[in-house]
Enzyme design. Structure first.
Site, PDB file in Angstrom:
ATOM      1  N   GLN A 118       0.841  -1.193   0.000  1.00 43.06           N
ATOM      2  CA  GLN A 118       0.000   0.000   0.000  1.00 43.06           C
ATOM      3  C   GLN A 118       0.883   1.252   0.000  1.00 43.06           C
ATOM      4  OE1 GLN A 118      -3.342  -0.546   3.110  1.00 43.06           O
ATOM      5  NE2 GLN A 118      -1.931  -2.230   3.506  1.00 43.06           N
ATOM      6  N   VAL A 120       3.566   4.059  -1.111  1.00 44.32           N
ATOM      7  CA  VAL A 120       3.885   4.763  -2.368  1.00 44.32           C
ATOM      8  C   VAL A 120       5.342   5.200  -2.378  1.00 44.32           C
ATOM      9  CG1 VAL A 120       1.506   5.574  -2.643  1.00 44.32           C
ATOM     10  CG2 VAL A 120       3.164   7.010  -1.388  1.00 44.32           C
ATOM     11  N   HIS A 136      -1.463   1.342  -4.389  1.00 39.65           N
ATOM     12  CA  HIS A 136      -1.871   2.745  -4.272  1.00 39.65           C
ATOM     13  C   HIS A 136      -0.940   3.690  -5.026  1.00 39.65           C
ATOM     14  CE1 HIS A 136      -4.137   1.558  -0.334  1.00 39.65           C
ATOM     15  NE2 HIS A 136      -4.751   1.168  -1.420  1.00 39.65           N
ATOM     16  N   CYS A 144      -0.199  14.393 -16.100  1.00 35.48           N
ATOM     17  CA  CYS A 144      -1.055  15.576 -16.293  1.00 35.48           C
ATOM     18  C   CYS A 144      -2.507  15.137 -16.217  1.00 35.48           C
ATOM     19  CB  CYS A 144      -0.777  16.198 -17.659  1.00 35.48           C
ATOM     20  SG  CYS A 144      -2.004  17.424 -18.144  1.00 35.48           S
ATOM     21  N   THR A 206       0.439  -3.026   8.701  1.00 32.99           N
ATOM     22  CA  THR A 206      -0.759  -2.350   8.197  1.00 32.99           C
ATOM     23  C   THR A 206      -1.871  -2.411   9.240  1.00 32.99           C
ATOM     24  OG1 THR A 206      -2.380  -2.160   6.418  1.00 32.99           O
ATOM     25  CG2 THR A 206      -1.633  -4.407   6.979  1.00 32.99           C
ATOM     26  N   SER A 207      -2.609  -1.315   9.390  1.00 32.73           N
ATOM     27  CA  SER A 207      -3.727  -1.269  10.340  1.00 32.73           C
ATOM     28  C   SER A 207      -4.967  -1.870   9.697  1.00 32.73           C
ATOM     29  CB  SER A 207      -4.001   0.185  10.713  1.00 32.73           C
ATOM     30  OG  SER A 207      -4.343   0.907   9.529  1.00 32.73           O
TER      31      SER A 207
HETATM   32  C1  BV8 Z   1     -11.877   2.808  -3.572  1.00 30.08           C
HETATM   33  C2  BV8 Z   1      -2.104   6.674  -1.418  1.00 30.08           C
HETATM   34  C3  BV8 Z   1     -13.537   2.357  -5.242  1.00 30.08           C
HETATM   35  C4  BV8 Z   1      -2.101   8.155  -1.271  1.00 30.08           C
HETATM   36  C5  BV8 Z   1      -3.835   5.725   0.054  1.00 30.08           C
HETATM   37  C6  BV8 Z   1     -15.293  -0.367   2.355  1.00 30.08           C
HETATM   38  C7  BV8 Z   1     -15.564  -0.042   3.653  1.00 30.08           C
HETATM   39  C8  BV8 Z   1     -15.296   1.280   4.096  1.00 30.08           C
HETATM   40  C9  BV8 Z   1     -14.738   2.248   3.265  1.00 30.08           C
HETATM   41  C10 BV8 Z   1     -14.475   1.918   1.993  1.00 30.08           C
HETATM   42  C11 BV8 Z   1     -14.771   0.625   1.531  1.00 30.08           C
HETATM   43  N1  BV8 Z   1     -14.377   0.589   0.221  1.00 30.08           N
HETATM   44  C12 BV8 Z   1     -13.889   1.820  -0.146  1.00 30.08           C
HETATM   45  C13 BV8 Z   1     -13.942   2.628   0.920  1.00 30.08           C
HETATM   46  C14 BV8 Z   1     -13.487   3.993   0.930  1.00 30.08           C
HETATM   47  C15 BV8 Z   1     -11.970   4.125   1.212  1.00 30.08           C
HETATM   48  C16 BV8 Z   1     -11.579   3.560   2.556  1.00 30.08           C
HETATM   49  O1  BV8 Z   1     -11.116   2.429   2.682  1.00 30.08           O
HETATM   50  N2  BV8 Z   1     -11.726   4.417   3.566  1.00 30.08           N
HETATM   51  C17 BV8 Z   1     -11.291   3.987   4.910  1.00 30.08           C
HETATM   52  C18 BV8 Z   1     -10.525   5.129   5.533  1.00 30.08           C
HETATM   53  C19 BV8 Z   1     -12.473   3.564   5.724  1.00 30.08           C
HETATM   54  N3  BV8 Z   1     -11.201   3.428   0.169  1.00 30.08           N
HETATM   55  C20 BV8 Z   1     -10.954   4.128  -0.964  1.00 30.08           C
HETATM   56  O2  BV8 Z   1     -11.334   5.258  -1.179  1.00 30.08           O
HETATM   57  C21 BV8 Z   1     -10.139   3.378  -2.025  1.00 30.08           C
HETATM   58  N4  BV8 Z   1     -10.763   3.498  -3.309  1.00 30.08           N
HETATM   59  O3  BV8 Z   1     -12.417   2.091  -2.758  1.00 30.08           O
HETATM   60  O4  BV8 Z   1     -12.307   2.999  -4.861  1.00 30.08           O
HETATM   61  C22 BV8 Z   1     -14.543   3.227  -4.712  1.00 30.08           C
HETATM   62  C23 BV8 Z   1     -14.574   4.527  -5.193  1.00 30.08           C
HETATM   63  C24 BV8 Z   1     -15.582   5.328  -4.698  1.00 30.08           C
HETATM   64  C25 BV8 Z   1     -16.426   4.920  -3.647  1.00 30.08           C
HETATM   65  C26 BV8 Z   1     -16.333   3.607  -3.162  1.00 30.08           C
HETATM   66  C27 BV8 Z   1     -15.363   2.741  -3.697  1.00 30.08           C
HETATM   67  C28 BV8 Z   1      -8.743   4.041  -2.202  1.00 30.08           C
HETATM   68  C29 BV8 Z   1      -7.944   3.869  -0.968  1.00 30.08           C
HETATM   69  C30 BV8 Z   1      -6.478   4.285  -1.235  1.00 30.08           C
HETATM   70  C31 BV8 Z   1      -6.218   5.664  -0.677  1.00 30.08           C
HETATM   71  N5  BV8 Z   1      -4.777   5.996  -0.838  1.00 30.08           N
HETATM   72  N6  BV8 Z   1      -2.528   6.038  -0.156  1.00 30.08           N
HETATM   73  C32 BV8 Z   1      -1.046   8.659  -0.310  1.00 30.08           C
HETATM   74  O5  BV8 Z   1      -0.286   7.836   0.246  1.00 30.08           O
HETATM   75  O6  BV8 Z   1      -0.979   9.879  -0.168  1.00 30.08           O
HETATM   76  S1  BV8 Z   1      -4.300   4.943   1.521  1.00 30.08           S
HETATM   77  C33 BV8 Z   1      -2.943   5.128   2.603  1.00 30.08           C
HETATM   78  O7  BV8 Z   1      -3.476   4.980   3.896  1.00 30.08           O
HETATM   79  C34 BV8 Z   1      -1.881   4.051   2.490  1.00 30.08           C
HETATM   80  O8  BV8 Z   1      -1.609   3.693   1.168  1.00 30.08           O
HETATM   81  C35 BV8 Z   1      -2.500   2.910   3.286  1.00 30.08           C
HETATM   82  O9  BV8 Z   1      -3.362   2.141   2.482  1.00 30.08           O
HETATM   83  C36 BV8 Z   1      -3.339   3.640   4.314  1.00 30.08           C
HETATM   84  C37 BV8 Z   1      -2.602   3.676   5.597  1.00 30.08           C
HETATM   85  O10 BV8 Z   1      -2.748   2.408   6.164  1.00 30.08           O
HETATM   86  P1  BV8 Z   1      -1.417   1.636   6.665  1.00 30.08           P
HETATM   87  O11 BV8 Z   1      -0.424   1.568   5.580  1.00 30.08           O
HETATM   88  O12 BV8 Z   1      -1.908   0.385   7.273  1.00 30.08           O
HETATM   89  O13 BV8 Z   1      -0.799   2.640   7.758  1.00 30.08           O
HETATM   90  P2  BV8 Z   1      -1.373   3.003   9.211  1.00 30.08           P
HETATM   91  O14 BV8 Z   1      -0.595   4.182   9.662  1.00 30.08           O
HETATM   92  O15 BV8 Z   1      -2.852   3.031   9.208  1.00 30.08           O
HETATM   93  O16 BV8 Z   1      -0.961   1.719  10.101  1.00 30.08           O
HETATM   94  C38 BV8 Z   1       0.416   1.433  10.275  1.00 30.08           C
HETATM   95  C39 BV8 Z   1       0.426   0.137  11.060  1.00 30.08           C
HETATM   96  O17 BV8 Z   1       1.793  -0.247  11.201  1.00 30.08           O
HETATM   97  C40 BV8 Z   1      -0.155   0.282  12.479  1.00 30.08           C
HETATM   98  O18 BV8 Z   1      -1.045  -0.811  12.711  1.00 30.08           O
HETATM   99  C41 BV8 Z   1       1.086   0.197  13.391  1.00 30.08           C
HETATM  100  O19 BV8 Z   1       0.809  -0.480  14.598  1.00 30.08           O
HETATM  101  C42 BV8 Z   1       2.033  -0.618  12.540  1.00 30.08           C
HETATM  102  N7  BV8 Z   1       3.457  -0.351  12.780  1.00 30.08           N
HETATM  103  C43 BV8 Z   1       4.033   0.808  13.190  1.00 30.08           C
HETATM  104  N8  BV8 Z   1       5.398   0.654  13.246  1.00 30.08           N
HETATM  105  C44 BV8 Z   1       5.649  -0.636  12.843  1.00 30.08           C
HETATM  106  C45 BV8 Z   1       4.412  -1.266  12.530  1.00 30.08           C
HETATM  107  N9  BV8 Z   1       4.333  -2.535  12.091  1.00 30.08           N
HETATM  108  C46 BV8 Z   1       5.508  -3.224  11.957  1.00 30.08           C
HETATM  109  N10 BV8 Z   1       6.734  -2.674  12.223  1.00 30.08           N
HETATM  110  C47 BV8 Z   1       6.845  -1.397  12.677  1.00 30.08           C
HETATM  111  N11 BV8 Z   1       8.049  -0.892  12.935  1.00 30.08           N
HETATM  112 ZN    ZN Z   2      -1.066  17.932 -20.211  1.00 31.09          ZN
END
Ligand code: BV8
Ligand code: ZN
Length: 269
Positions: A118, A120, A136, A144, A206-207
């Site tokens: 996930q 980038v 992602h 563009c 990943t969370s």
């Molecule tokens: C879509 C790129 C079709 C940009 C990102 C179903 C149910 C509910 C909601 C939805 C659903 N389906 C779709 C949705 C909507 C939405 C969604 O999921 N919303 C969530 C918030 C509820 N999904 C979308 O919009 C997706 N598109 O579904 O399209 C569609 C279209 C229209 C309408 C409906 C459907 C697109 C989602 C992609 C968004 N882009 N990134 C950028 O980076 O700027 S998401 C971005 O956030 C990341 O890529 C990643 O996916 C997410 C972050 O999550 P994690 O990577 O897990 O990071 P996080 O900080 O949360 O957790 C870190 C974990 O690591 C923690 O647990 C921590 O304890 C642990 N950790 C910490 N240190 C360590 C560790 N683990 C190991 N070692 C360590 N040292």
């Molecule tokens: Zn252009």
């Protein structure tokens, strides 16, 4: 000395630590054809890239709906562009950690290894992983929004503000998937196929809060994969995982791979 061996294999920062896992994992790895790793921001945390939801997480400082979606970009393109330029500058100055390096080493230990990320940040590829599915997008690629012309990061003007297309004058955006946008179909279909054919899946750093990526471990379980979560914290995946390792991935992955090699050598004798 084990630590010297680990440092050779996974990088100078690696730590030696006994990781408690169910030994069933070693048997599953020994029999496995296809190993799949699903990674999130946590695997890059030890490289110095903040996660999204962690204490110092990006979403603590910024609202995803204010930056990581098209409407926000169209409302304030320079603010969003500056945020991505800022994140790129951070990524430029860090390097892959032993967690990334261990996934690279797995490619030489096992028949078929797939990394579904996930992230980038491109750190898996920079570490040397050869089979990476970017769900992602990638922060170094841009295009563009008007004519679709593609731009690599180093083709963009360094100055702050919104990069403009030299072809049509349109806005240039990062080639990442914003909330509300569909994932690249080829990447997502390949990720689903990989999850469905996984013998062992590691859900790493990943969370599992963002969909459809968060559904992949369930797809793997539904196809009888042995699922191991590596995350210091509990997540929704902990409920369906066969085993959970509450350690940072930069410590867990190299040591698990080393322990597996020790187990394999001892079982061959
Ligand atoms: C879509 C790129 C079709 C940009 C990102 C179903 C149910 C509910 C909601 C939805 C659903 N389906 C779709 C949705 C909507 C939405 C969604 O999921 N919303 C969530 C918030 C509820 N999904 C979308 O919009 C997706 N598109 O579904 O399209 C569609 C279209 C229209 C309408 C409906 C459907 C697109 C989602 C992609 C968004 N882009 N990134 C950028 O980076 O700027 S998401 C971005 O956030 C990341 O890529 C990643 O996916 C997410 C972050 O999550 P994690 O990577 O897990 O990071 P996080 O900080 O949360 O957790 C870190 C974990 O690591 C923690 O647990 C921590 O304890 C642990 N950790 C910490 N240190 C360590 C560790 N683990 C190991 N070692 C360590 N040292
Ligand atoms: Zn252009």
């Amino acid at each position: 000395m084990i630590l010297d061996k680990l440092k050779q294999l996974f990088g100078a920062e690696v730590e030696y630590q006994e990781i408690v896992v169910d030994p069933l994992l070693y048997e599953k790895l020994a029999q496995a054809n296809h190993i799949v790793a699903l990674t999130g921001a946590g695997i890059s945390a030890e490289s110095g890239i903040s996660t999204f939801r962690g204490e110092e997480g990006l979403w603590k400082k910024f609202k995803p709906q204010e930056l990581a979606n098209l409407k926000a970009f169209m409302n304030n393109p320079s603010r969003v562009s500056d945020w991505y330029r800022h994140r790129r500058d951070i990524i430029d100055n860090v390097k892959p950690n032993p967690g990334h390096n261990a996934l690279v080493k797995m490619e030489s230990e096992f028949k078929h290894v797939t990394v579904i990320t996930q992230n980038v940040d491109g750190l898996h590829q920079r570490a040397g992983s050869t089979n990476v599915i970017e769900l992602h997008g990638n922060i170094y690629r841009n295009y563009c929004i008007n004519c679709g012309k593609r731009y690599d990061f180093d083709q963009l003007p360094k100055k702050k503000g919104i990069p403009i297309c030299e072809e049509c004058g349109g806005y240039i955006r990062p080639d990442v998937v914003w909330f509300g946008e569909s994932l690249p179909p080829a990447a997502f279909n390949e990720a689903e196929r990989s999850a469905a054919s996984a013998d062992v899946m590691f859900s790493i750093g990943t969370s599992a809060a963002v969909y459809p990526a968060a559904g992949l471990p369930r797809t793997a379980k539904a196809h009888n994969a042995y699922l191991v979560e590596i995350n210091p914290e509990h997540t929704d995946i902990s409920l369906i995982a066969d085993d959970t390792v509450r350690e940072p991935s930069g410590v867990a992955l190299p040591n698990i791979l080393h322990q597996y090699q020790e187990w394999k050598n001892s079982s061959e004798n």
